[in-house]
Design an enzyme around this catalytic site. Structure first.
Site, mmCIF file in Angstrom:
data_model
loop_
_atom_site.group_PDB
_atom_site.id
_atom_site.type_symbol
_atom_site.label_atom_id
_atom_site.label_comp_id
_atom_site.label_asym_id
_atom_site.label_seq_id
_atom_site.Cartn_x
_atom_site.Cartn_y
_atom_site.Cartn_z
ATOM 1 N N ALA A 66 0.852 -1.192 -0.003
ATOM 2 C CA ALA A 66 0.036 0.093 -0.123
ATOM 3 C C ALA A 66 0.876 1.116 -0.157
ATOM 4 C CB ALA A 66 -0.820 -0.164 1.156
ATOM 5 N N GLY A 110 1.053 -4.980 0.897
ATOM 6 C CA GLY A 110 -0.253 -5.122 0.099
ATOM 7 C C GLY A 110 0.023 -5.734 -1.506
ATOM 8 N N GLU A 113 -0.089 -9.459 -0.649
ATOM 9 C CA GLU A 113 -1.537 -9.636 -0.716
ATOM 10 C C GLU A 113 -2.356 -9.570 -2.002
ATOM 11 O OE1 GLU A 113 -1.737 -6.519 2.653
ATOM 12 O OE2 GLU A 113 -2.809 -7.836 3.763
ATOM 13 N N GLU A 133 4.426 -5.115 7.218
ATOM 14 C CA GLU A 133 3.787 -3.878 7.839
ATOM 15 C C GLU A 133 4.186 -3.902 9.473
ATOM 16 O OE1 GLU A 133 2.393 -6.401 5.777
ATOM 17 O OE2 GLU A 133 1.089 -5.519 4.503
HETATM 18 N N1 CAA Z 1 4.716 3.251 -0.657
HETATM 19 C C1 CAA Z 1 4.941 4.435 -1.099
HETATM 20 N N2 CAA Z 1 6.165 4.489 -1.535
HETATM 21 C C2 CAA Z 1 7.178 3.417 -1.721
HETATM 22 C C3 CAA Z 1 6.807 2.154 -1.119
HETATM 23 C C4 CAA Z 1 5.338 1.936 -0.561
HETATM 24 N N3 CAA Z 1 4.956 0.985 0.031
HETATM 25 N N4 CAA Z 1 7.648 1.154 -1.294
HETATM 26 C C5 CAA Z 1 8.692 1.862 -2.052
HETATM 27 N N5 CAA Z 1 8.313 3.273 -2.417
HETATM 28 C C6 CAA Z 1 9.087 4.303 -2.590
HETATM 29 C C7 CAA Z 1 10.235 4.765 -1.953
HETATM 30 O O1 CAA Z 1 9.779 5.796 -0.905
HETATM 31 C C8 CAA Z 1 11.098 5.211 -2.797
HETATM 32 O O2 CAA Z 1 10.912 6.768 -3.279
HETATM 33 P P1 CAA Z 1 11.949 7.808 -3.497
HETATM 34 O O3 CAA Z 1 12.706 7.520 -4.607
HETATM 35 O O4 CAA Z 1 10.809 8.940 -3.684
HETATM 36 O O5 CAA Z 1 12.709 7.941 -2.161
HETATM 37 C C9 CAA Z 1 10.930 4.498 -3.946
HETATM 38 O O6 CAA Z 1 9.632 3.861 -3.861
HETATM 39 C C10 CAA Z 1 12.167 3.324 -4.169
HETATM 40 O O7 CAA Z 1 12.075 2.791 -2.910
HETATM 41 P P2 CAA Z 1 13.489 2.332 -2.205
HETATM 42 O O8 CAA Z 1 14.372 3.282 -2.470
HETATM 43 O O9 CAA Z 1 13.223 2.004 -0.623
HETATM 44 O O10 CAA Z 1 13.958 1.021 -2.978
HETATM 45 P P3 CAA Z 1 14.631 -0.178 -2.323
HETATM 46 O O11 CAA Z 1 15.167 -0.789 -3.353
HETATM 47 O O12 CAA Z 1 16.016 0.346 -1.642
HETATM 48 O O13 CAA Z 1 13.971 -0.807 -1.348
HETATM 49 C C11 CAA Z 1 11.809 -1.863 -0.745
HETATM 50 C C12 CAA Z 1 12.751 -1.569 -1.937
HETATM 51 C C13 CAA Z 1 12.575 -2.936 0.098
HETATM 52 C C14 CAA Z 1 10.602 -2.847 -1.426
HETATM 53 C C15 CAA Z 1 11.475 -0.928 0.137
HETATM 54 O O14 CAA Z 1 10.932 0.085 -0.816
HETATM 55 C C16 CAA Z 1 10.647 -1.042 1.020
HETATM 56 O O15 CAA Z 1 10.605 -1.676 2.175
HETATM 57 N N6 CAA Z 1 9.122 -0.577 0.804
HETATM 58 C C17 CAA Z 1 8.026 -0.418 1.595
HETATM 59 C C18 CAA Z 1 7.401 -1.971 1.652
HETATM 60 C C19 CAA Z 1 6.401 -2.017 2.942
HETATM 61 O O16 CAA Z 1 6.518 -1.508 3.983
HETATM 62 N N7 CAA Z 1 5.350 -2.361 2.527
HETATM 63 C C20 CAA Z 1 4.152 -2.558 3.377
HETATM 64 C C21 CAA Z 1 3.138 -1.135 2.860
HETATM 65 S S1 CAA Z 1 1.816 -1.066 4.255
HETATM 66 C C22 CAA Z 1 0.631 -2.204 3.540
HETATM 67 O O17 CAA Z 1 0.865 -2.673 2.556
HETATM 68 C C23 CAA Z 1 -0.257 -2.198 4.341
HETATM 69 C C24 CAA Z 1 -1.588 -3.023 3.765
HETATM 70 O O18 CAA Z 1 -1.663 -4.254 4.245
HETATM 71 C C25 CAA Z 1 -2.628 -2.679 2.954
#
Ligand code: CAA
Length: 259
Positions: A66, A110, A113, A133
């Site tokens: 998400a 998500g 999911e 999460e």
């Molecule tokens: N939401 C918004 N932006 C996101 C994102 C997310 N879930 N995941 C990545 N991005 C963005 C980053 O902020 C970054 O943006 P900028 O370039 O503007 O800084 C860009 O995408 C690239 O991401 P990274 O620089 O972090 O890339 P990476 O290769 O170093 O890492 C990753 C990749 C491990 C997937 C890392 O991005 C990450 O951990 N992302 C978040 C994953 C996460 O926590 N997901 C769960 C979300 S909550 C949810 O999903 C609730 C639900 O059940 C509905």
């Protein structure tokens, strides 16, 4: 010029292909994307020329979850009143045709999911699955706490949800989270071939199978078996079922009319 559309939609014969497209955000799933995905799924479901649907992402990410940027300041009332997740993410639950996820790179939160909500998951070697999460003090709220244990069992699901453990494609295959693993370079080609094969079968039979297998998750064995038996009996009202059996005995290819 950059393309701001959050998804791309194509057809390949009887297969509908939806590509998630927010490359700068690793396909983070915001409302615009989930609304567009839901609309595309419904359009393919209503199209008699389509027999199966594929959802894919990029080489780097199926979807990173998400959209955290969109969610960061939402209040309880915001999400409760707008029915966050239920209002658009769950459209996929209403789709009656087979939906296949083709996953390369990250399928996180998500994104994992969404893949779990599909009927079949084809994973590239690079696929990585996690429900991280807990790191945000959130919880997997798009079906993750329910579908993951059904897919991999309680022990693995608890481990993944409580520790944010990430699985590679081979582990995900071993634990039953994915259907098959293929080389990255062949992901789309192999998934489209699978979808084409599925879509060549009788559509009402495919829909009956999908409904019956899903019933296994939602009912007792006795109820599930009864549902399956009624679905089998209903096959005898289908022209395609008679065509399929006659074609087998005539040693010819069946000509299904999806009726
Ligand atoms: N939401 C918004 N932006 C996101 C994102 C997310 N879930 N995941 C990545 N991005 C963005 C980053 O902020 C970054 O943006 P900028 O370039 O503007 O800084 C860009 O995408 C690239 O991401 P990274 O620089 O972090 O890339 P990476 O290769 O170093 O890492 C990753 C990749 C491990 C997937 C890392 O991005 C990450 O951990 N992302 C978040 C994953 C996460 O926590 N997901 C769960 C979300 S909550 C949810 O999903 C609730 C639900 O059940 C509905």
């Amino acid at each position: 010029m950059t393309d701001a559309r959050p998804i791309r939609v194509e057809t390949h014969g009887r297969v509908g292909l939806i590509t998630l497209h927010r490359p700068q955000q690793l396909n983070a799933l915001n409302d615009a994307l989930m609304d567009a995905l839901g609309a595309a799924l419904q359009a393919f479901d209503a199209d008699p020329g389509i027999g199966a649907i594929v959802i894919t992402g990029s080489d780097k990410a199926f979807a990173a979850g998400a959209d955290i940027d969109a969610m960061q300041d939402w209040s309880y009332m915001d999400v409760y009143q707008s029915d966050f997740i239920t209002r658009n993410w769950e459209t996929i639950r209403t789709i009656r045709k087979p939906v296949i996820a083709a996953v390369a790179g990250y399928a996180m939160g998500g994104g994992c999911e969404l893949a779990l909500a599909c009927d079949v998951i084809v994973a590239a070697e690079s696929a990585r699955f996690a429900l991280p999460e807990i790191k945000l003090a959130m919880l997997p709220g798009a079906g993750g706490t329910q579908r993951l244990p059904r897919a991999v069992g309680k022990a693995k699901a608890m481990d993944m949800c409580l520790s944010a453990r990430m699985l590679d494609a081979q582990e995900a295959d071993r634990y039953g989270l994915v259907s098959r693993v293929v080389p990255d370079a062949e992901l789309l080609e192999r998934t489209l071939a699978l979808a084409t094969q599925i879509a060549s079968f009788s559509l009402p039979a495919l829909m009956a199978i999908k409904e019956s297998v899903n019933r296994a998750w939602e009912s007792s064995l006795t109820e599930g078996i009864l549902f399956e038996r009624r679905a089998l009996h209903a096959r005898f009202a289908s022209a395609d079922a008679h065509e399929g059996m006659h074609a087998f005995l005539d040693k010819r290819k069946p000509a299904f009319e999806h009726r």
